[in-house]
Scaffold this motif. Structure first.
Motif, PDB file in Angstrom:
ATOM      1  N   VAL A  65     -95.182 -58.374 -47.160  1.00 17.20           N
ATOM      2  CA  VAL A  65     -95.679 -57.389 -46.202  1.00 17.20           C
ATOM      3  C   VAL A  65     -94.718 -57.328 -45.003  1.00 17.20           C
ATOM      4  N   VAL A  66     -94.110 -56.178 -44.805  1.00 17.09           N
ATOM      5  CA  VAL A  66     -93.109 -56.004 -43.746  1.00 17.09           C
ATOM      6  C   VAL A  66     -93.758 -56.118 -42.381  1.00 17.09           C
ATOM      7  N   GLN A  67     -93.132 -56.908 -41.522  1.00 12.86           N
ATOM      8  CA  GLN A  67     -93.544 -56.995 -40.132  1.00 12.86           C
ATOM      9  C   GLN A  67     -92.500 -56.348 -39.224  1.00 12.86           C
ATOM     10  N   SER A  68     -91.208 -56.537 -39.561  1.00 12.18           N
ATOM     11  CA  SER A  68     -90.152 -55.888 -38.785  1.00 12.18           C
ATOM     12  C   SER A  68     -88.902 -55.741 -39.641  1.00 12.18           C
ATOM     13  N   LEU A  69     -88.039 -54.824 -39.205  1.00 12.50           N
ATOM     14  CA  LEU A  69     -86.822 -54.499 -39.930  1.00 12.50           C
ATOM     15  C   LEU A  69     -85.713 -54.178 -38.944  1.00 12.50           C
ATOM     16  N   ASP A  70     -84.532 -54.709 -39.201  1.00 13.02           N
ATOM     17  CA  ASP A  70     -83.333 -54.388 -38.429  1.00 13.02           C
ATOM     18  C   ASP A  70     -82.238 -54.138 -39.458  1.00 13.02           C
ATOM     19  N   ALA A  71     -81.852 -52.872 -39.658  1.00 15.30           N
ATOM     20  CA  ALA A  71     -80.941 -52.516 -40.742  1.00 15.30           C
ATOM     21  C   ALA A  71     -79.850 -51.568 -40.267  1.00 15.30           C
ATOM     22  N   THR A  72     -78.709 -51.666 -40.927  1.00 17.47           N
ATOM     23  CA  THR A  72     -77.604 -50.744 -40.708  1.00 17.47           C
ATOM     24  C   THR A  72     -77.286 -50.082 -42.041  1.00 17.47           C
ATOM     25  N   PHE A  73     -77.092 -48.769 -41.998  1.00 18.30           N
ATOM     26  CA  PHE A  73     -76.789 -47.984 -43.184  1.00 18.30           C
ATOM     27  C   PHE A  73     -75.473 -47.264 -42.968  1.00 18.30           C
ATOM     28  N   THR A  74     -74.624 -47.270 -43.978  1.00 23.00           N
ATOM     29  CA  THR A  74     -73.420 -46.453 -43.925  1.00 23.00           C
ATOM     30  C   THR A  74     -73.381 -45.579 -45.165  1.00 23.00           C
ATOM     31  N   PHE A  75     -72.813 -44.388 -45.016  1.00 25.25           N
ATOM     32  CA  PHE A  75     -72.628 -43.485 -46.143  1.00 25.25           C
ATOM     33  C   PHE A  75     -71.233 -42.902 -46.043  1.00 25.25           C
ATOM     34  N   THR A  76     -70.498 -43.016 -47.155  1.00 29.03           N
ATOM     35  CA  THR A  76     -69.150 -42.483 -47.212  1.00 29.03           C
ATOM     36  C   THR A  76     -69.052 -41.504 -48.380  1.00 29.03           C
ATOM     37  N   PRO A  77     -68.977 -40.201 -48.111  1.00 29.07           N
ATOM     38  CA  PRO A  77     -68.780 -39.243 -49.186  1.00 29.07           C
ATOM     39  C   PRO A  77     -67.348 -39.352 -49.712  1.00 29.07           C
ATOM     40  N   PRO A  78     -67.077 -38.833 -50.908  1.00 28.09           N
ATOM     41  CA  PRO A  78     -65.700 -38.863 -51.408  1.00 28.09           C
ATOM     42  C   PRO A  78     -64.759 -38.221 -50.382  1.00 28.09           C
ATOM     43  N   GLY A  79     -63.722 -38.914 -50.016  1.00 26.03           N
ATOM     44  CA  GLY A  79     -62.782 -38.399 -49.029  1.00 26.03           C
ATOM     45  C   GLY A  79     -63.155 -38.698 -47.586  1.00 26.03           C
ATOM     46  N   GLY A  80     -64.352 -39.323 -47.366  1.00 22.10           N
ATOM     47  CA  GLY A  80     -64.779 -39.723 -46.031  1.00 22.10           C
ATOM     48  C   GLY A  80     -65.265 -38.564 -45.199  1.00 22.10           C
ATOM     49  N   PRO A  81     -65.563 -38.752 -43.949  1.00 19.84           N
ATOM     50  CA  PRO A  81     -65.554 -40.017 -43.214  1.00 19.84           C
ATOM     51  C   PRO A  81     -66.860 -40.783 -43.403  1.00 19.84           C
ATOM     52  N   THR A  82     -66.856 -42.051 -43.015  1.00 17.46           N
ATOM     53  CA  THR A  82     -68.052 -42.883 -43.092  1.00 17.46           C
ATOM     54  C   THR A  82     -68.964 -42.576 -41.910  1.00 17.46           C
ATOM     55  N   GLU A  83     -70.252 -42.410 -42.213  1.00 14.72           N
ATOM     56  CA  GLU A  83     -71.269 -42.214 -41.178  1.00 14.72           C
ATOM     57  C   GLU A  83     -72.144 -43.463 -41.135  1.00 14.72           C
ATOM     58  N   THR A  84     -72.589 -43.847 -39.949  1.00 16.61           N
ATOM     59  CA  THR A  84     -73.366 -45.073 -39.770  1.00 16.61           C
ATOM     60  C   THR A  84     -74.641 -44.772 -38.997  1.00 16.61           C
ATOM     61  N   GLN A  85     -75.725 -45.429 -39.408  1.00 18.70           N
ATOM     62  CA  GLN A  85     -76.992 -45.312 -38.684  1.00 18.70           C
ATOM     63  C   GLN A  85     -77.635 -46.695 -38.621  1.00 18.70           C
ATOM     64  N   HIS A  86     -78.233 -47.002 -37.472  1.00 22.92           N
ATOM     65  CA  HIS A  86     -78.928 -48.277 -37.276  1.00 22.92           C
ATOM     66  C   HIS A  86     -80.425 -47.993 -37.143  1.00 22.92           C
ATOM     67  N   LEU A  87     -81.255 -48.788 -37.823  1.00 21.99           N
ATOM     68  CA  LEU A  87     -82.701 -48.596 -37.831  1.00 21.99           C
ATOM     69  C   LEU A  87     -83.386 -49.890 -37.432  1.00 21.99           C
ATOM     70  N   VAL A  88     -84.275 -49.820 -36.445  1.00 19.95           N
ATOM     71  CA  VAL A  88     -85.075 -50.980 -36.027  1.00 19.95           C
ATOM     72  C   VAL A  88     -86.530 -50.542 -36.020  1.00 19.95           C
ATOM     73  N   ARG A  89     -87.372 -51.257 -36.761  1.00 25.04           N
ATOM     74  CA  ARG A  89     -88.804 -50.960 -36.825  1.00 25.04           C
ATOM     75  C   ARG A  89     -89.581 -52.270 -36.728  1.00 25.04           C
ATOM     76  N   SER A  90     -90.760 -52.213 -36.117  1.00 27.24           N
ATOM     77  CA  SER A  90     -91.609 -53.389 -36.025  1.00 27.24           C
ATOM     78  C   SER A  90     -93.061 -52.944 -35.930  1.00 27.24           C
ATOM     79  N   LYS A  91     -93.927 -53.686 -36.608  1.00 33.82           N
ATOM     80  CA  LYS A  91     -95.357 -53.415 -36.489  1.00 33.82           C
ATOM     81  C   LYS A  91     -95.828 -53.897 -35.120  1.00 33.82           C
ATOM     82  N   ALA A  92     -96.852 -53.253 -34.616  1.00 33.00           N
ATOM     83  CA  ALA A  92     -97.390 -53.608 -33.304  1.00 33.00           C
ATOM     84  C   ALA A  92     -98.062 -54.979 -33.321  1.00 33.00           C
ATOM     85  N   ASN A  93     -98.704 -55.334 -34.432  1.00 28.67           N
ATOM     86  CA  ASN A  93     -99.447 -56.584 -34.522  1.00 28.67           C
ATOM     87  C   ASN A  93     -98.808 -57.467 -35.588  1.00 28.67           C
TER      88      ASN A  93
END
Length: 128
Positions: A65-93
């Motif tokens: 059961v997820v309580q919190s998450l700290d993740a980084t995602f990158t996506f690189t299409p053929p030929g670039g460029p690489t895009e990056t996104q950071h996601l932070v989530r946490s349950k209140a309780n």
């Protein structure tokens, strides 16, 4: 497109840790490896698209059961460029006997290469 891909995989990662299954059947969804500080290394099958959506422990009956998450995602299409996104989530309780797990996986398709890595904090219960 990158935001959509990150949203899908971000949701999948969130989902991976609220896991329920009844048998060691063929997993459905994306398979994500977890290395946890309780000494376990597991794979989870994630199939969903909402924050904290349940997923399935591959070959087992535990529920993560997820309580919190700290993740980084990158996506690189053929030929670039690489895009990056950071996601932070946490349950209140945040509650339960917490276990911290790390993940790092890459998925390549004709659209490009997706890489996700980070930490998820969960509590683990048996399936009912």
């Amino acid at each position: 497109m990158f935001k959509r891909i990150c949203a899908v995989f971000g949701t999948a990662i969130i989902a991976m840790t609220a896991i329920a299954t009844t048998a060691a059947a063929d997993p459905k969804g994306d398979i994500i490896p977890l290395r946890c500080d309780n000494g376990q290394t597991v794979e989870v099958a994630v199939n969903g698209n909402g924050d904290f959506t349940p997923g399935h422990l591959v070959g087992g009956t535990a529920v993560y059961v997820v309580q919190s998450l700290d993740a980084t995602f990158t996506f690189t299409p053929p030929g670039g460029p690489t895009e990056t996104q950071h996601l932070v989530r946490s349950k209140a309780n945040v509650h339960g006997d917490l276990v911290s797990c790390t993940f790092d996986f890459t998925d390549t398709s004709p659209e490009g290469t997706f890489h996700a890595f980070g930490t998820v904090v969960v509590f683990i219960t048996p399936a009912s």
